[in-house]
Design an enzyme around this catalytic site. Sequence first.
Site, PDB file in Angstrom:
ATOM      1  N   LYS A  87      -4.636 -11.592  -7.557  1.00  0.00           N
ATOM      2  CA  LYS A  87      -5.897 -11.876  -6.863  1.00  0.00           C
ATOM      3  C   LYS A  87      -7.007 -10.935  -7.328  1.00  0.00           C
ATOM      4  O   LYS A  87      -6.729  -9.794  -7.718  1.00  0.00           O
ATOM      5  CB  LYS A  87      -5.694 -11.799  -5.340  1.00  0.00           C
ATOM      6  CG  LYS A  87      -5.968 -10.490  -4.712  1.00  0.00           C
ATOM      7  CD  LYS A  87      -6.096 -10.608  -3.185  1.00  0.00           C
ATOM      8  CE  LYS A  87      -6.490  -9.241  -2.651  1.00  0.00           C
ATOM      9  NZ  LYS A  87      -6.784  -9.174  -1.257  1.00  0.00           N
ATOM     10  N   LYS A 134     -11.090  -5.989  -4.663  1.00  0.00           N
ATOM     11  CA  LYS A 134     -12.239  -5.101  -4.555  1.00  0.00           C
ATOM     12  C   LYS A 134     -12.019  -3.765  -5.219  1.00  0.00           C
ATOM     13  O   LYS A 134     -12.943  -3.126  -5.663  1.00  0.00           O
ATOM     14  CB  LYS A 134     -12.510  -4.818  -3.063  1.00  0.00           C
ATOM     15  CG  LYS A 134     -13.468  -5.763  -2.480  1.00  0.00           C
ATOM     16  CD  LYS A 134     -13.504  -5.760  -0.975  1.00  0.00           C
ATOM     17  CE  LYS A 134     -13.663  -4.467  -0.279  1.00  0.00           C
ATOM     18  NZ  LYS A 134     -12.545  -4.184   0.633  1.00  0.00           N
ATOM     19  N   LYS A 179       0.838  -1.215   0.000  1.00  0.00           N
ATOM     20  CA  LYS A 179       0.000   0.000   0.000  1.00  0.00           C
ATOM     21  C   LYS A 179       0.866   1.256   0.000  1.00  0.00           C
ATOM     22  O   LYS A 179       0.491   2.261  -0.599  1.00  0.00           O
ATOM     23  CB  LYS A 179      -0.956   0.006   1.199  1.00  0.00           C
ATOM     24  CG  LYS A 179      -1.962  -1.151   1.158  1.00  0.00           C
ATOM     25  CD  LYS A 179      -3.403  -0.719   0.975  1.00  0.00           C
ATOM     26  CE  LYS A 179      -4.186  -1.847   0.346  1.00  0.00           C
ATOM     27  NZ  LYS A 179      -5.534  -2.040   0.751  1.00  0.00           N
TER      28      LYS A 179
HETATM   29  P1  ATP Z   1      -8.622  -4.298  -1.622  1.00  0.00           P
HETATM   30  O1  ATP Z   1      -8.486  -4.704  -3.043  1.00  0.00           O
HETATM   31  O2  ATP Z   1      -9.416  -3.025  -1.439  1.00  0.00           O
HETATM   32  O3  ATP Z   1      -7.351  -4.327  -0.839  1.00  0.00           O
HETATM   33  P2  ATP Z   1      -9.649  -6.921  -1.014  1.00  0.00           P
HETATM   34  O4  ATP Z   1     -10.371  -7.358  -2.236  1.00  0.00           O
HETATM   35  O5  ATP Z   1      -8.320  -7.516  -0.747  1.00  0.00           O
HETATM   36  O6  ATP Z   1      -9.584  -5.339  -0.936  1.00  0.00           O
HETATM   37  P3  ATP Z   1     -10.376  -6.959   1.718  1.00  0.00           P
HETATM   38  O7  ATP Z   1     -11.319  -5.979   2.295  1.00  0.00           O
HETATM   39  O8  ATP Z   1      -8.920  -6.727   1.943  1.00  0.00           O
HETATM   40  O9  ATP Z   1     -10.605  -7.158   0.177  1.00  0.00           O
HETATM   41  O10 ATP Z   1     -10.735  -8.422   2.214  1.00  0.00           O
HETATM   42  C1  ATP Z   1     -11.985  -8.853   2.669  1.00  0.00           C
HETATM   43  C2  ATP Z   1     -11.950 -10.342   2.870  1.00  0.00           C
HETATM   44  O11 ATP Z   1     -12.033 -11.028   1.610  1.00  0.00           O
HETATM   45  C3  ATP Z   1     -10.662 -10.854   3.516  1.00  0.00           C
HETATM   46  O12 ATP Z   1     -10.988 -11.942   4.358  1.00  0.00           O
HETATM   47  C4  ATP Z   1      -9.842 -11.319   2.357  1.00  0.00           C
HETATM   48  O13 ATP Z   1      -8.894 -12.280   2.740  1.00  0.00           O
HETATM   49  C5  ATP Z   1     -10.909 -11.900   1.436  1.00  0.00           C
HETATM   50  N1  ATP Z   1     -10.522 -11.810   0.036  1.00  0.00           N
HETATM   51  C6  ATP Z   1     -10.223 -10.670  -0.623  1.00  0.00           C
HETATM   52  N2  ATP Z   1      -9.920 -10.929  -1.907  1.00  0.00           N
HETATM   53  C7  ATP Z   1     -10.033 -12.263  -2.067  1.00  0.00           C
HETATM   54  C8  ATP Z   1      -9.842 -13.138  -3.170  1.00  0.00           C
HETATM   55  N3  ATP Z   1      -9.488 -12.707  -4.354  1.00  0.00           N
HETATM   56  N4  ATP Z   1     -10.021 -14.464  -2.981  1.00  0.00           N
HETATM   57  C9  ATP Z   1     -10.392 -14.912  -1.783  1.00  0.00           C
HETATM   58  N5  ATP Z   1     -10.588 -14.140  -0.692  1.00  0.00           N
HETATM   59  C10 ATP Z   1     -10.417 -12.839  -0.816  1.00  0.00           C
END
Ligand code: ATP
Length: 331
Positions: free
Chosen positions: A195, A198, A113
């Site tokens: 991955k 979001k 980040k």
């Molecule tokens: P950002 O992209 O904004 O960092 P993120 O997609 O990583 O967000 P988080 O809010 O960090 O989402 O995570 C929410 C939950 O979803 C956490 O438990 C994280 O481990 C899970 N998660 C996030 N992305 C994935 C993915 N691609 N596959 C499986 N689990 C995920």
Amino acid sequence: MDKKIIYSGIQPTGIITIGNYIGAISNWLKLQDDYDCIFGIADLHALTVRQVPAEYRKRALSFFAQYIACGLDHEKSILYFQSHVAEHTELQWILNCFTYIGEMQRMTQFKDKAAKHADNINMGLLDYPVLMAADILLYQTSLVPVGIDQKQHLEITRDIAVRFNNLYSPTFTVPEAYIGERGAKVFSLQQPGQKMSKSDPDPNASVSIIEEPDSIMKKFARAVTDSETVVRYDPENKPGISNLMVILSEMGGMSFDEIERVYGDKGYASFKKACGEAVVERLKPIKEEYDRLMGDKEYLLNVAKEGAEKARRIARRTMQKVKRKVGLVEQ
Ligand code: ATP
Ligand code: LTN
């Protein structure tokens, strides 16, 4: 005997994707009956990056509605906003005094980040894992269901808890990560090496859990695969296809064997169509419930208020204990 406590949360940034659903929320749903679950909207965490206030407020409430629409049940579990329970930041301060700067600088997420937001490497970004530790330890949590990307934060939470317990006397339950087997990591539809995230700026890379069916079908049709024609699980050599198989199996309830048998040599187009259809079908009731809930803001705020009250009751107990142990004068 009291049930064990589960805690988890998601930051209200971007959109809730099928990655979050498969990796986190669908596991939470399975745990609601057997544990005392607490699910927070981590709205303080997301302030570490700049948010537009009016949009942020709306998005956080929309996330809360999506939690409920997915099947998280406020009668079984505590559903609330992190910012409504002041004890999170109160405990964070105390835990800060038991955490080393070097430990925080080594965190992978901090490094990522900081590189991404080089113009805003604020204290919150560095201190993010301590707030997460406070979230978890405040409720004497035993298990934390998260995707694999959060494992390092869980480890530091355990280190902080053990350090505090050893310095004083047992105060915090030492939590464990609970990581689902498959689907722990769902990958981007456009770059299957990364991955699904979001906050990915490429809209074709991820699918929201409240997305319109047409748009979902298009995104699967455009998903990146490979130059072969066989549907086979081989994450190393066929990351795109393997990721789609994980999605179809998690969202459509088919085993890998079944998928290979049915779609193995039918060509990628029909396989991708099946993936899209399974996702649309699974998300349909969620979207309907979400639309209904968003029309009743008062209900959502009431559920959140009741959740915060329940959470606060538990949080206060831990804080009293912590304050006494570190030697603060009683009120
Ligand atoms: P950002 O992209 O904004 O960092 P993120 O997609 O990583 O967000 P988080 O809010 O960090 O989402 O995570 C929410 C939950 O979803 C956490 O438990 C994280 O481990 C899970 N998660 C996030 N992305 C994935 C993915 N691609 N596959 C499986 N689990 C995920
Ligand atoms: N950092 C987490 C979200 C989060 C969380 C928590 C997860 C905030 N507090 C407590 C589990 C327990 C993430 O998934 N990015």
